[in-house]
Design an enzyme around this catalytic site. Structure first.
Site, PDB file in Angstrom:
ATOM      1  N   CYS A   2       0.851  -1.211   0.084  1.00  0.00           N
ATOM      2  CA  CYS A   2      -0.051   0.022   0.131  1.00  0.00           C
ATOM      3  C   CYS A   2       0.827   1.379  -0.008  1.00  0.00           C
ATOM      4  O   CYS A   2       2.274   1.125   0.253  1.00  0.00           O
ATOM      5  CB  CYS A   2      -0.878  -0.061   1.249  1.00  0.00           C
ATOM      6  SG  CYS A   2      -1.710  -1.518   1.500  1.00  0.00           S
ATOM      7  N   ARG A  27       1.536   1.640  -5.943  1.00  0.00           N
ATOM      8  CA  ARG A  27       1.611   0.758  -4.637  1.00  0.00           C
ATOM      9  C   ARG A  27       0.187  -0.057  -4.597  1.00  0.00           C
ATOM     10  O   ARG A  27       0.267  -0.784  -3.820  1.00  0.00           O
ATOM     11  CB  ARG A  27       2.084   1.426  -3.502  1.00  0.00           C
ATOM     12  CG  ARG A  27       3.653   2.050  -3.893  1.00  0.00           C
ATOM     13  CD  ARG A  27       4.122   2.779  -2.687  1.00  0.00           C
ATOM     14  NE  ARG A  27       4.101   2.154  -1.513  1.00  0.00           N
ATOM     15  CZ  ARG A  27       5.371   1.444  -1.200  1.00  0.00           C
ATOM     16  NH1 ARG A  27       6.412   1.409  -2.258  1.00  0.00           N
ATOM     17  NH2 ARG A  27       5.587   0.308  -0.244  1.00  0.00           N
ATOM     18  N   TRP A  72      -3.819  -1.597  -1.357  1.00  0.00           N
ATOM     19  CA  TRP A  72      -4.053  -2.967  -2.352  1.00  0.00           C
ATOM     20  C   TRP A  72      -4.429  -3.943  -1.126  1.00  0.00           C
ATOM     21  O   TRP A  72      -3.642  -4.250  -0.344  1.00  0.00           O
ATOM     22  CB  TRP A  72      -2.393  -3.393  -2.788  1.00  0.00           C
ATOM     23  CG  TRP A  72      -2.591  -4.462  -3.764  1.00  0.00           C
ATOM     24  CD1 TRP A  72      -2.950  -4.643  -4.846  1.00  0.00           C
ATOM     25  CD2 TRP A  72      -1.820  -5.622  -3.417  1.00  0.00           C
ATOM     26  NE1 TRP A  72      -2.699  -5.840  -5.350  1.00  0.00           N
ATOM     27  CE2 TRP A  72      -1.954  -6.772  -4.369  1.00  0.00           C
ATOM     28  CE3 TRP A  72      -1.176  -6.361  -2.193  1.00  0.00           C
ATOM     29  CZ2 TRP A  72      -1.528  -7.788  -4.318  1.00  0.00           C
ATOM     30  CZ3 TRP A  72      -0.693  -7.527  -2.159  1.00  0.00           C
ATOM     31  CH2 TRP A  72      -0.767  -8.377  -3.116  1.00  0.00           C
ATOM     32  N   ASN A  98       0.789  -0.442   6.243  1.00  0.00           N
ATOM     33  CA  ASN A  98       1.248  -1.334   5.057  1.00  0.00           C
ATOM     34  C   ASN A  98       1.950  -2.430   5.612  1.00  0.00           C
ATOM     35  O   ASN A  98       2.786  -2.282   6.515  1.00  0.00           O
ATOM     36  CB  ASN A  98       2.166  -0.433   4.345  1.00  0.00           C
ATOM     37  CG  ASN A  98       2.718  -1.211   3.047  1.00  0.00           C
ATOM     38  OD1 ASN A  98       2.199  -2.172   2.693  1.00  0.00           O
ATOM     39  ND2 ASN A  98       3.911  -0.784   2.605  1.00  0.00           N
ATOM     40  N   GLY A  99       1.071  -3.633   5.062  1.00  0.00           N
ATOM     41  CA  GLY A  99       1.912  -4.689   5.847  1.00  0.00           C
ATOM     42  C   GLY A  99       0.838  -5.774   6.484  1.00  0.00           C
ATOM     43  O   GLY A  99      -0.194  -5.608   6.073  1.00  0.00           O
ATOM     44  N   GLU A 467      10.059 -14.723 -19.184  1.00  0.00           N
ATOM     45  CA  GLU A 467       9.711 -13.165 -19.013  1.00  0.00           C
ATOM     46  C   GLU A 467       8.754 -12.483 -19.930  1.00  0.00           C
ATOM     47  O   GLU A 467       7.707 -11.810 -19.449  1.00  0.00           O
ATOM     48  CB  GLU A 467      10.882 -12.403 -18.587  1.00  0.00           C
ATOM     49  CG  GLU A 467      11.125 -10.893 -18.776  1.00  0.00           C
ATOM     50  CD  GLU A 467      10.043 -10.411 -17.572  1.00  0.00           C
ATOM     51  OE1 GLU A 467       9.518 -11.170 -16.592  1.00  0.00           O
ATOM     52  OE2 GLU A 467       9.738  -9.086 -17.683  1.00  0.00           O
ATOM     53  N   LYS A 471       5.087 -10.705 -19.152  1.00  0.00           N
ATOM     54  CA  LYS A 471       4.587  -9.332 -19.761  1.00  0.00           C
ATOM     55  C   LYS A 471       3.314  -9.426 -20.237  1.00  0.00           C
ATOM     56  O   LYS A 471       2.540  -8.566 -20.096  1.00  0.00           O
ATOM     57  CB  LYS A 471       5.521  -8.653 -20.726  1.00  0.00           C
ATOM     58  CG  LYS A 471       6.904  -8.400 -20.275  1.00  0.00           C
ATOM     59  CD  LYS A 471       7.063  -7.178 -19.382  1.00  0.00           C
ATOM     60  CE  LYS A 471       7.271  -7.815 -17.765  1.00  0.00           C
ATOM     61  NZ  LYS A 471       7.885  -7.280 -16.755  1.00  0.00           N
ATOM     62  N   GLU A 474       0.519  -9.956 -17.515  1.00  0.00           N
ATOM     63  CA  GLU A 474      -0.009  -9.026 -16.470  1.00  0.00           C
ATOM     64  C   GLU A 474      -0.338  -7.557 -17.050  1.00  0.00           C
ATOM     65  O   GLU A 474      -1.050  -7.050 -16.349  1.00  0.00           O
ATOM     66  CB  GLU A 474       1.394  -8.710 -15.550  1.00  0.00           C
ATOM     67  CG  GLU A 474       2.512  -8.017 -15.999  1.00  0.00           C
ATOM     68  CD  GLU A 474       3.612  -7.775 -15.247  1.00  0.00           C
ATOM     69  OE1 GLU A 474       3.539  -7.740 -13.915  1.00  0.00           O
ATOM     70  OE2 GLU A 474       4.567  -7.559 -15.473  1.00  0.00           O
ATOM     71  N   HIS A 490       7.117 -32.156 -25.496  1.00  0.00           N
ATOM     72  CA  HIS A 490       6.845 -33.134 -24.407  1.00  0.00           C
ATOM     73  C   HIS A 490       5.562 -32.745 -23.925  1.00  0.00           C
ATOM     74  O   HIS A 490       5.301 -33.103 -22.723  1.00  0.00           O
ATOM     75  CB  HIS A 490       8.059 -33.117 -23.194  1.00  0.00           C
ATOM     76  CG  HIS A 490       9.104 -33.377 -24.040  1.00  0.00           C
ATOM     77  ND1 HIS A 490       9.736 -34.728 -24.156  1.00  0.00           N
ATOM     78  CD2 HIS A 490      10.492 -32.550 -24.486  1.00  0.00           C
ATOM     79  CE1 HIS A 490      10.761 -34.740 -24.470  1.00  0.00           C
ATOM     80  NE2 HIS A 490      11.479 -33.757 -24.607  1.00  0.00           N
ATOM     81  N   LYS A 584       2.886  -2.956  -7.097  1.00  0.00           N
ATOM     82  CA  LYS A 584       4.278  -2.848  -7.719  1.00  0.00           C
ATOM     83  C   LYS A 584       5.337  -3.814  -7.147  1.00  0.00           C
ATOM     84  O   LYS A 584       6.042  -4.246  -7.771  1.00  0.00           O
ATOM     85  CB  LYS A 584       4.819  -1.261  -7.804  1.00  0.00           C
ATOM     86  CG  LYS A 584       6.149  -1.022  -8.357  1.00  0.00           C
ATOM     87  CD  LYS A 584       6.343  -1.392  -9.813  1.00  0.00           C
ATOM     88  CE  LYS A 584       7.692  -1.136 -10.442  1.00  0.00           C
ATOM     89  NZ  LYS A 584       7.724  -1.771 -11.510  1.00  0.00           N
TER      90      LYS A 584
HETATM   91  C1  AGP Z   1       7.096  -7.319 -12.982  1.00  0.00           C
HETATM   92  O1  AGP Z   1       6.682  -7.164 -13.880  1.00  0.00           O
HETATM   93  C2  AGP Z   1       6.182  -7.706 -11.864  1.00  0.00           C
HETATM   94  N1  AGP Z   1       5.210  -7.065 -11.671  1.00  0.00           N
HETATM   95  C3  AGP Z   1       6.706  -8.448 -10.826  1.00  0.00           C
HETATM   96  O2  AGP Z   1       6.845  -9.849 -11.124  1.00  0.00           O
HETATM   97  C4  AGP Z   1       7.952  -8.068 -10.055  1.00  0.00           C
HETATM   98  O3  AGP Z   1       9.111  -8.508 -10.926  1.00  0.00           O
HETATM   99  C5  AGP Z   1       8.144  -8.848  -8.781  1.00  0.00           C
HETATM  100  O4  AGP Z   1       7.243  -8.690  -7.922  1.00  0.00           O
HETATM  101  C6  AGP Z   1       9.472  -8.395  -7.980  1.00  0.00           C
HETATM  102  O5  AGP Z   1       9.556  -7.190  -7.675  1.00  0.00           O
HETATM  103  P1  AGP Z   1      10.875  -6.572  -7.194  1.00  0.00           P
HETATM  104  O6  AGP Z   1      11.781  -6.690  -8.460  1.00  0.00           O
HETATM  105  O7  AGP Z   1      10.667  -5.251  -6.673  1.00  0.00           O
HETATM  106  O8  AGP Z   1      11.396  -7.412  -6.255  1.00  0.00           O
END
Ligand code: AGP
Length: 589
Positions: A2, A27, A72, A98-99, A467, A471, A474, A490, A584
């Site tokens: 958050c 956030r 969040w 936050n937490g 990766e 992209k 998400e 496989h 984030k």
């Molecule tokens: C990145 O596109 C993602 N949203 C997510 O996987 C991110 O890389 C992951 O949460 C790790 O975050 P960090 O790099 O701040 O540790």
């Protein structure tokens, strides 16, 4: 995670807090709220939805002491009642947080005489402070005593209508104090107050900062038990311009295009610093690269680069799985933690486990002053400036560049690594022209029509296939999966249908022919092949050209997928900066 922002000073706290919340929205963006200090009571306004959609500042109470929160959801659904700030029974104490408070049910049961109006752990904190004040304790001491009772990771800010004090504390979740001229800011992250001051104190775990507004704003630092601490502000190097949209429609495209220079910035570390970390890797007996999500894929590509260049075996483990490896840790083990935020709970937990075993920890992080940076034995900053889109782009390639440079340094070939990466940065800069963007935008119109897509790669580009799938998942919400080219036969090849878009990452390397054969296997079953490669090939139905960068090919190959992800999201009218369900950085386990 958050976002928290608070203001204590002579200006209009309400507008500063609302503005700060907008800057922290990356956030968390399911609901937001603000508390404005007043006597006899605190005015609280909370709403479900994005703070960026809110423009009616006049409808809010004004005041010079204010705090806000953008949420969040973790504990409790997305409702107005669960949005922060939360108040105690009388409304005299307000708290943002936050937490996660792990023992919140237990403490809530203890406070059964209090009336609760939400499902959150945060509300319990306000009642706990209230309970302490009932026993005659002052506000500040009551907050501190409450903090000693909380288990878990948290950043908390509390205000009380009976005093002019705002108390902020952290244990595990980030909190930064911005120190201006006779004014203070408390925030989860620097961009929230950067336009007002560039002097900041990063709270340590166990720190409590108390800010009083009288006679003029002043601050004291203690631990949770009231022992005085000394904390000095440091100057922040990020600029307001770096943190803004600067004419772009979204942060995601701004940050993708910033790769025109961030690759150069990433390697702008003195040789001694790079060599010092490389020596730690060379001296270690057992090295683990740790990261989560995209950073985990960077860790994986790093292990290939280390194998090829430094001839070193590196273990790759995602943060959340690292606890299973604790038996293999000794005081000669080295952890290299990779993270944009430096606050990801799973990676931080891996660090804690490793430290308890006497291992050394190095971090590759973007956020200056982050927990990972401050608690590692050594670190390298990505130098990418703030990355605000939830989806990581420019920091991903910066981290790959840093790992590549380290691998060359481990092999005693640092100069060669620098040359390669400088040329990579130049060629990426040339690649990202208007024509290139519009061709990928055109392709995105096709991809947007499909629910699923697949990405294949081999060797160095296998992690980039994984990766690339993140992209495409998400941001445009496409069911994308990445595979090692050799794994297709496989099982996954059964998923290919007529027209299914499949990206093949074809670098000019020793596995080029194999990955082309895999692409052909898909094409023979009706798949539509998008080749990302330095050279066109008859197998490709569409070709996205990339420069031929040798060992740096993962950097060149992931950028067009970042662009495809962005344009497909725009095409599908998804918000590229604030994808659903995501935050984030994930500061909870
Ligand atoms: C990145 O596109 C993602 N949203 C997510 O996987 C991110 O890389 C992951 O949460 C790790 O975050 P960090 O790099 O701040 O540790």
């Amino acid at each position: 995670m958050c976002g928290i922002i608070a203001y204590i000073g002579p200006k209009d706290g309400t507008s500063i807090v609302i503005d700060g919340l907008k800057k922290l929205e990356y956030r968390g963006y399911d609901s937001w709220g603000i508390a404005v200090h007043g006597n006899p009571s605190i005015a609280v306004e909370k709403q479900v939805g994005k703070i960026s959609d809110f423009n009616d500042l006049d409808s809010l109470p004004g005041g010079r002491i204010a705090m806000g929160h953008t949420r969040w959801a973790t504990n409790g659904a997305v409702t107005q009642a669960n949005a922060h700030p939360h108040t105690c029974c009388t409304g005299k104490i307000a708290v943002v947080h936050n937490g996660i408070i792990e023992n919140f049910q237990e403490l809530k049961t203890e406070l059964s005489s209090h009336s609760f109006t939400s499902d959150t752990d945060t509300e319990m904190i306000s009642h706990l402070i209230e309970e302490n004040m009932h026993s005659g304790m002052g506000f500040e001491d009551s907050v501190r005593l409450a903090l000693t009772r909380l288990d878990g990771r948290f950043a908390v800010v509390a205000m009380c209508s009976e005093t002019d004090k705002v108390v902020a504390a952290r244990k595990g979740s980030p909190l930064v104090i911005g120190q201006g001229e006779d004014e203070y800011f408390i925030a989860s992250d620097i961009p929230a107050f950067l336009e007002h001051t560039d002097m900041a104190v990063f709270l340590e775990d166990g720190d409590v900062a108390t800010i009083s507004s009288k006679p003029k704003p002043n601050i004291t630092y203690t631990d949770f038990y009231g022992n005085r601490l000394s904390r000095k502000p440091t100057a922040i190097t990020w600029t307001v311009e770096q943190a803004g949209l600067n004419g772009h429609e979204h942060y995601m495209i701004k940050e993708i295009l910033e790769q025109r220079h961030t690759l150069k910035d990433a390697i702008a570390h003195p040789d001694q610093r790079i060599q010092r970390i490389a020596d730690m890797i060379n001296d270690a007996f057992g090295t683990f690269f740790i990261g989560c999500g995209t950073a985990g894929k960077v860790a994986m590509v790093g292990s290939y680069i280390f194998s090829k260049i430094a001839k070193k075996h590196v273990n790759v483990v995602v943060g959340s799985e690292f606890p299973s490896y604790h038996d293999f840790l000794t005081d000669r083990t080295l952890l290299v933690c990779i993270s944009q935020s430096g606050e990801t709970a799973d990676t931080l937990e891996a660090m804690e486990i490793a430290k308890k075993k006497g291992c050394k920890v190095v971090s590759i992080v973007n956020v200056m002053g982050s927990t990972m940076m401050r608690t590692s034995d050594d670190y390298i900053l990505c130098n990418s400036g703030p990355e605000k889109a939830v989806c990581s782009t420019k920091v991903t390639t910066a981290q790959i560049a840093i790992l590549t440079l380290l691998a060359y340094a481990c092999a005693g070939r640092l100069d060669e690594g620098r040359k390669l990466l400088t040329s990579t940065a130049n060629r990426v800069n040339i690649m990202l022209d208007e024509q290139y963007l519009s061709e990928i935008q055109f392709l995105s119109k096709k991809v947007a029509g499909y629910e699923s897509m697949y990405i294949i790669g081999r060797s160095l580009n296998y992690p980039m296939a994984l990766e690339g799938a993140i992209k495409m998942q998400e941001v445009p919400y496409i069911h994308a999966e990445g595979f090692a080219g050799g794994e297709l036969k496989h099982g996954p090849i059964a998923l290919i249908e007529n027209g299914t878009p499949c990206i093949a990452l074809v670098a000019n390397d020793e596995v080029k022919n194999e990955i082309l054969i895999n692409a052909l296997e898909i094409k023979s079953r009706g798949g539509y092949i998008i080749g990302i490669s330095p050279k066109d090939n008859d197998i490709f139905d569409s070709w996205i050209p990339v420069p031929d960068l040798g060992i740096a090919s993962p950097i060149a190959n992931i950028i067009p997928i970042q662009l495809l992800s962005y344009y497909t999201a725009v095409e599908k009218e998804c918000d590229p900066d604030r994808p659903r369900n995501l935050a984030k950085s994930v500061t909870v386990k």
